[in-house]
Design an enzyme around this catalytic site. Structure first.
Site, mmCIF file in Angstrom:
data_model
loop_
_atom_site.group_PDB
_atom_site.id
_atom_site.type_symbol
_atom_site.label_atom_id
_atom_site.label_comp_id
_atom_site.label_asym_id
_atom_site.label_seq_id
_atom_site.Cartn_x
_atom_site.Cartn_y
_atom_site.Cartn_z
ATOM 1 N N SER A 55 -10.267 -25.003 -9.174
ATOM 2 C CA SER A 55 -9.462 -26.137 -9.343
ATOM 3 C C SER A 55 -9.793 -26.999 -10.496
ATOM 4 O O SER A 55 -8.718 -27.812 -11.081
ATOM 5 C CB SER A 55 -10.265 -27.343 -8.376
ATOM 6 O OG SER A 55 -9.697 -26.968 -6.850
ATOM 7 N N GLY A 236 -7.537 -26.591 -4.824
ATOM 8 C CA GLY A 236 -6.721 -25.665 -5.915
ATOM 9 C C GLY A 236 -6.176 -26.517 -6.998
ATOM 10 O O GLY A 236 -6.320 -27.885 -6.800
ATOM 11 N N CYS A 264 -8.801 -31.119 -0.151
ATOM 12 C CA CYS A 264 -8.466 -31.350 -1.556
ATOM 13 C C CYS A 264 -6.970 -30.927 -1.578
ATOM 14 O O CYS A 264 -6.170 -31.918 -1.218
ATOM 15 C CB CYS A 264 -9.515 -30.489 -2.627
ATOM 16 S SG CYS A 264 -9.356 -31.099 -4.021
ATOM 17 N N PHE A 265 -6.594 -30.004 -2.307
ATOM 18 C CA PHE A 265 -5.061 -29.638 -2.519
ATOM 19 C C PHE A 265 -4.595 -29.448 -1.011
ATOM 20 O O PHE A 265 -3.358 -29.955 -0.832
ATOM 21 C CB PHE A 265 -4.973 -28.221 -3.212
ATOM 22 C CG PHE A 265 -3.663 -28.039 -3.956
ATOM 23 C CD1 PHE A 265 -3.471 -28.759 -5.044
ATOM 24 C CD2 PHE A 265 -2.877 -27.059 -3.366
ATOM 25 C CE1 PHE A 265 -2.065 -28.549 -5.559
ATOM 26 C CE2 PHE A 265 -1.614 -26.703 -4.179
ATOM 27 C CZ PHE A 265 -1.273 -27.558 -5.074
ATOM 28 N N GLY A 308 -7.149 -34.739 -9.269
ATOM 29 C CA GLY A 308 -6.599 -35.565 -10.265
ATOM 30 C C GLY A 308 -5.059 -36.158 -9.574
ATOM 31 O O GLY A 308 -4.380 -36.951 -10.209
ATOM 32 N N PHE A 309 -4.614 -35.886 -8.339
ATOM 33 C CA PHE A 309 -3.364 -36.252 -7.508
ATOM 34 C C PHE A 309 -4.201 -36.738 -6.455
ATOM 35 O O PHE A 309 -5.175 -36.385 -5.751
ATOM 36 C CB PHE A 309 -2.565 -34.975 -7.414
ATOM 37 C CG PHE A 309 -2.039 -34.481 -8.723
ATOM 38 C CD1 PHE A 309 -0.950 -34.958 -9.125
ATOM 39 C CD2 PHE A 309 -2.715 -33.503 -9.526
ATOM 40 C CE1 PHE A 309 -0.043 -34.487 -10.214
ATOM 41 C CE2 PHE A 309 -1.947 -33.226 -10.695
ATOM 42 C CZ PHE A 309 -0.764 -33.465 -11.106
ATOM 43 N N HIS A 354 -14.559 -32.601 -1.280
ATOM 44 C CA HIS A 354 -15.342 -31.367 -0.751
ATOM 45 C C HIS A 354 -16.492 -31.237 0.345
ATOM 46 O O HIS A 354 -17.754 -31.291 -0.351
ATOM 47 C CB HIS A 354 -16.000 -30.458 -1.992
ATOM 48 C CG HIS A 354 -14.557 -30.076 -2.987
ATOM 49 N ND1 HIS A 354 -14.075 -28.992 -2.979
ATOM 50 C CD2 HIS A 354 -13.761 -30.882 -3.711
ATOM 51 C CE1 HIS A 354 -13.112 -28.757 -3.585
ATOM 52 N NE2 HIS A 354 -12.850 -30.041 -4.401
ATOM 53 N N GLU A 356 -18.160 -28.888 1.418
ATOM 54 C CA GLU A 356 -18.853 -27.623 1.275
ATOM 55 C C GLU A 356 -19.968 -27.841 0.593
ATOM 56 O O GLU A 356 -21.264 -26.967 0.420
ATOM 57 C CB GLU A 356 -18.082 -26.474 1.059
ATOM 58 C CG GLU A 356 -17.942 -26.411 -0.537
ATOM 59 C CD GLU A 356 -16.961 -27.503 -1.096
ATOM 60 O OE1 GLU A 356 -16.979 -27.616 -2.299
ATOM 61 O OE2 GLU A 356 -16.037 -27.976 -0.402
#
Length: 384
Positions: A55, A236, A264-265, A308-309, A354, A356
């Site tokens: 990422s 990602g 995340c992504f 960042g998004f 995250h 994990e």
């Protein structure tokens, strides 16, 4: 990127931001030049996992912890097959690593992989600058790449922006592979690799899940060829607004009502599939100490982030989507950014962070159990 490795520790280096601000220090890792988006990570440890997280593709990472490299570099903690950051910025690199698993120094690994870095700068001042001005394009220059500041600023300003960047296919696997279940196999999951970290399928495998990791270009036919009990969309890099292919695939999965989990992504992809927008944060969330509230339980978790998004979804109401009702399930307590989504009428949910825990705390490990519970519930319903 151009690199050399000779005499790096004694070589002058400069970090140049697109707004003209410069920070002078010494080369760390490879000598040469590199470009990327300057971002900061607040984790006090876990730099090996950070550097190998896909990422971080095309980003120059600033470590806010003052001393980095104390535990060296081992052969166990990589989250992928290489370092993905474009450059690395530290204040005080450890002179001698000390850890029983260490095989070499961080400096040696950066050099071996051709990663241009800089040390000896005021990272606190740099972080405050990025918090005030926002993440921005940057370059690190050392050795023969050094030039007058005006020329270096011009080179930086010629680089592409992160907004609008499509990067997930750059970092994803090109061939499918399988991570077998640990112990008895209970479920099969198709995991869409948009920049997946190695620990993520491992956490699922520990719960009896056989994970088929598929390329980012996988089709619905590829997904259902493995006869999955659930589908997972990974983390990602890049702008989720460019990820039309993964959005279409997730839409197909939602239409079939297959249990779905994204991180995340993957959270941003779910947001888009549900009809929400996405936007770029001013400086993002990166590190292993971000507070998030699970609004379904009221529990506050300390979590690991790298984004960042974010998804633009309402916090104060349940939304109607083409797949039924959806709500924001998790929220960042620092700034109220959406950190999770869930559908109320079918088995699909996601989080922006995250779980994990590589690197990071284990507060959110229950999310993998929530995924297995969803798959178990759907399977039992199909048998009834």
């Amino acid at each position: 990127m151009t690199t050399s490795t000779r005499g790096a520790a004694r070589t002058p280096a400069v970090l140049v931001l697109e707004d003209g601000r410069t920070f002078r220090g010494r080369a760390y890792g490879a000598v040469g030049e590199t470009f990327g988006e300057a971002v900061f990570s607040t984790g006090m440890t876990g730099y090996q996992e950070t550097l190998t997280d896909p990422s971080y593709d095309r980003q120059i990472v600033v470590a806010t912890a003052p001393q980095i490299g104390n535990t060296g570099w081992n052969d166990e903690d990589d989250e992928s097959g290489r370092i993905w950051v474009s450059g690395y910025v530290v204040r005080d690199p450890a002179r001698v690593p000390s850890n029983w698993r260490s095989r070499r120094s961080l400096d040696d690994e950066l050099t071996a992989q051709g990663v241009v870095g800089i040390s000896g700068i005021d990272t606190r001042a740099l972080t405050r600058h990025l918090r005030e001005r926002g993440s921005m394009r940057a370059g690190i220059f050392s050795g023969e790449a050094l030039a007058p500041d005006a020329e270096l600023v011009r080179r930086v300003q010629a680089q592409p922006h992160m907004k609008g960047a499509s990067l997930y296919e750059e970092v994803a696997t090109k061939e499918a592979y399988v991570v077998p279940a640990v112990g008895e196999k209970k479920f099969t999951v198709a995991a869409i690799d948009l920049g997946i970290k190695g620990m993520t399928p491992q956490r699922m495998a520990e719960r009896g899940i056989e994970v088929h990791v598929l390329p980012a270009t996988a089709t619905a036919e590829d997904v259902y060829a493995v006869e999955p009990d659930g589908v997972f969309f990974s983390n990602g890099p890049g702008d989720p607004a460019t990820a039309d292919g993964p959005v279409a695939l997730m839409t197909a999965v939602l239409e079939r009502r297959t249990p779905l989990f994204g991180i995340c992504f993957g959270n941003q992809i779910l947001g888009r599939a549900l009809g929400f927008g996405t936007y770029k944060l001013k400086y993002g969330h990166r590190g292993i100490n971000q507070p998030v509230q699970d609004r379904t339980t009221g529990k506050v978790e300390v979590t690991a982030h790298n984004h960042g998004f974010a998804v633009d979804a309402p916090l104060d109401k349940v939304s109607e989507t083409k797949f039924g009702r959806a709500e924001v399930s998790h929220v960042c307590l620092n700034d109220d950014v959406v950190e999770g989504l869930q559908l109320l009428d079918q088995p699909a949910f996601s989080v922006q962070y995250h779980p994990e825990a590589a690197a990071g705390p284990h507060d959110a490990a229950y999310l993998f159990d929530r995924f297995t519970s969803l798959m178990s519930t759907v399977r039992e319903g199909q048998r009834a």
